[in-house]
Design an enzyme around this catalytic site. Sequence first.
Site, PDB file in Angstrom:
ATOM      1  CE  LYS A 162      -4.468  -1.304   1.009  1.00  8.84           C
ATOM      2  NZ  LYS A 162      -4.718  -2.514   1.461  1.00  8.84           N
ATOM      3  CB  SER A 192      -8.947   0.225  11.051  1.00  9.66           C
ATOM      4  OG  SER A 192      -9.374  -0.951  10.201  1.00  9.66           O
ATOM      5  CG  ASN A 197      -1.601  -2.930   5.923  1.00  3.10           C
ATOM      6  OD1 ASN A 197      -1.147  -3.139   6.859  1.00  3.10           O
ATOM      7  ND2 ASN A 197      -1.638  -4.438   5.150  1.00  3.10           N
ATOM      8  CE1 TYR A 212       6.039   3.863   9.437  1.00  3.09           C
ATOM      9  CE2 TYR A 212       3.911   2.887   9.878  1.00  3.09           C
ATOM     10  CZ  TYR A 212       5.404   2.550   9.635  1.00  3.09           C
ATOM     11  OH  TYR A 212       5.738   1.170   9.306  1.00  3.09           O
ATOM     12  CD  GLU A 219     -13.446 -11.349  -4.298  1.00  4.00           C
ATOM     13  OE1 GLU A 219     -13.478 -10.210  -4.068  1.00  4.00           O
ATOM     14  OE2 GLU A 219     -14.065 -12.173  -4.663  1.00  4.00           O
ATOM     15  N   GLY A 224     -15.760 -13.492   1.599  1.00  4.06           N
ATOM     16  CA  GLY A 224     -15.964 -12.051   0.954  1.00  4.06           C
ATOM     17  C   GLY A 224     -15.712 -12.127  -0.658  1.00  4.06           C
ATOM     18  CG  ASP A 246     -16.505  -8.038  -2.816  1.00  3.33           C
ATOM     19  OD1 ASP A 246     -15.925  -8.646  -2.125  1.00  3.33           O
ATOM     20  OD2 ASP A 246     -16.061  -7.012  -3.451  1.00  3.33           O
ATOM     21  CE  LYS A 299      13.378 -21.577   7.981  1.00  2.22           C
ATOM     22  NZ  LYS A 299      12.719 -22.722   8.769  1.00  2.22           N
ATOM     23  CB  SER A 335      -0.595  -8.290  -0.498  1.00  5.05           C
ATOM     24  OG  SER A 335      -1.500  -8.887   0.385  1.00  5.05           O
TER      25      SER A 335
HETATM   26  C1  LIG Z   1      -5.303  -3.600   1.136  1.00  2.98           C
HETATM   27  C2  LIG Z   1      -4.760  -4.820   1.254  1.00  2.98           C
HETATM   28  C3  LIG Z   1      -5.161  -5.910   0.147  1.00  2.98           C
HETATM   29  C4  LIG Z   1      -6.231  -5.778  -0.994  1.00  2.98           C
HETATM   30  O1  LIG Z   1      -5.874  -4.647  -1.828  1.00  2.98           O
HETATM   31  P1  LIG Z   1      -6.887  -3.965  -2.850  1.00  2.98           P
HETATM   32  O2  LIG Z   1      -6.209  -2.875  -3.644  1.00  2.98           O
HETATM   33  O3  LIG Z   1      -7.936  -3.455  -1.834  1.00  2.98           O
HETATM   34  O4  LIG Z   1      -7.590  -5.019  -3.375  1.00  2.98           O
HETATM   35  C5  LIG Z   1      -4.351  -6.937   0.213  1.00  2.98           C
HETATM   36  N1  LIG Z   1      -3.395  -7.235   0.975  1.00  2.98           N
HETATM   37  C6  LIG Z   1      -3.120  -6.473   2.019  1.00  2.98           C
HETATM   38  C7  LIG Z   1      -1.932  -6.844   2.819  1.00  2.98           C
HETATM   39  C8  LIG Z   1      -3.653  -5.349   2.028  1.00  2.98           C
HETATM   40  O5  LIG Z   1      -3.335  -4.569   2.792  1.00  2.98           O
END
Ligand SMILES: *Cc1c(COP(=O)(O)O)cnc(C)c1O
Length: 337
Positions: free
Chosen positions: A54, A79, A81, A116, A216, A220, A222, A285, A319
């Site tokens: 993000k 709330s 990332n 931050y 997904e 959820g 959607d 790890k 992510s």
């Molecule tokens: C926000 C987030 C997502 C989902 O990302 P979108 O752009 O809303 O689809 C997935 N993994 C993590 C760790 C996130 O912070």
Amino acid sequence: MTLAISYDDVASAARRLEGVAHCTPVLTSQTVNERTGAQVFFKAENLQRMGAFKFRGAYNAVSQLSRDQRAQGVLAFSSGNHAQAMALSARLLGVPSVILMPKDAPAAKVAATRAYQAGIQGSEVVLFDRYTEDREALSHRLAQERGLTLIPPYDHPHVMAGQGTAAKELIEQVATMPGGGALDALLVCVGGGGLISGCAVAAKHLLPQIQVWGVEPEAGNDTQRSLAEGRIVHIDTPKTIADGAQTQHSGQLTFPVIQALVSGIVTVSDEQLVRAMRLFAERLKVVVEPTGALGAAALLERVAGLPDLRGRRVGVILSGGNVDVARFASLLAQTAD
Ligand SMILES: *Cc1c(COP(=O)(O)O)cnc(C)c1O
């Protein structure tokens, strides 16, 4: 229909992020390759600044504001990332940030967000009661009173383009790795669709043959339903441990990109997510948060709907890695092998 972003937007975002965002490592595992029969490349955005991809989108958006907008400051509600990504991006650019968070958000997240923001006058975390106060109304009022620019977590072209740099980087890294080359498929987790839309634009431009699959949480789904119905489906806030994907619907800008470029969406259960998190901890790890393990879980569990990827080169976006360590430990303890 023209899409909200093009590859040029992703390439420009990559230039803005150069030397600011980490070029995160690409992780491989013989165990994972043997188990899946594929050559798997994990893009470790859990090791990105503030612990998730993000940062890419937030920084790309804040850095493009006008001088006036920067002086007034930015507003975000989250709330998770996105809050920390906005607080950090704004501070790096000397911009005040106001982050709206629910009163019952984990204290550690509120504290991290405040940390931050340190040193930037006018920055603050505003807490609200999500059961009695209307978040949208509150944020509009704050934006108007203080002249703040609202940056949403996914439905914004600069946010989407920034997130797409993760896939651009991964494809470029894999091209020169041992056993690397052109990826055949890319698995990306889906919340509101900012990450997958940016990544799909980048991937399809660089490798027109690549298949991009979204993942997904089962509870959820959607976006999966939206693709099936050809319109944006709204659901109640889903109950899942994947808190980054607890969105109720995809975006006006992200959904058309998903419709145009994504091969399909598959789902995984919370139990499957925990098994994937355990594998990352034990074998690679690294700490991956539940949402961050969606793509990997789909591949490792060969969930229904995914094509046979044996013998293929597969990229997976990890992510994020922001999970409270006590919660991480208790999740892993609940599920034995
Ligand atoms: C926000 C987030 C997502 C989902 O990302 P979108 O752009 O809303 O689809 C997935 N993994 C993590 C760790 C996130 O912070």
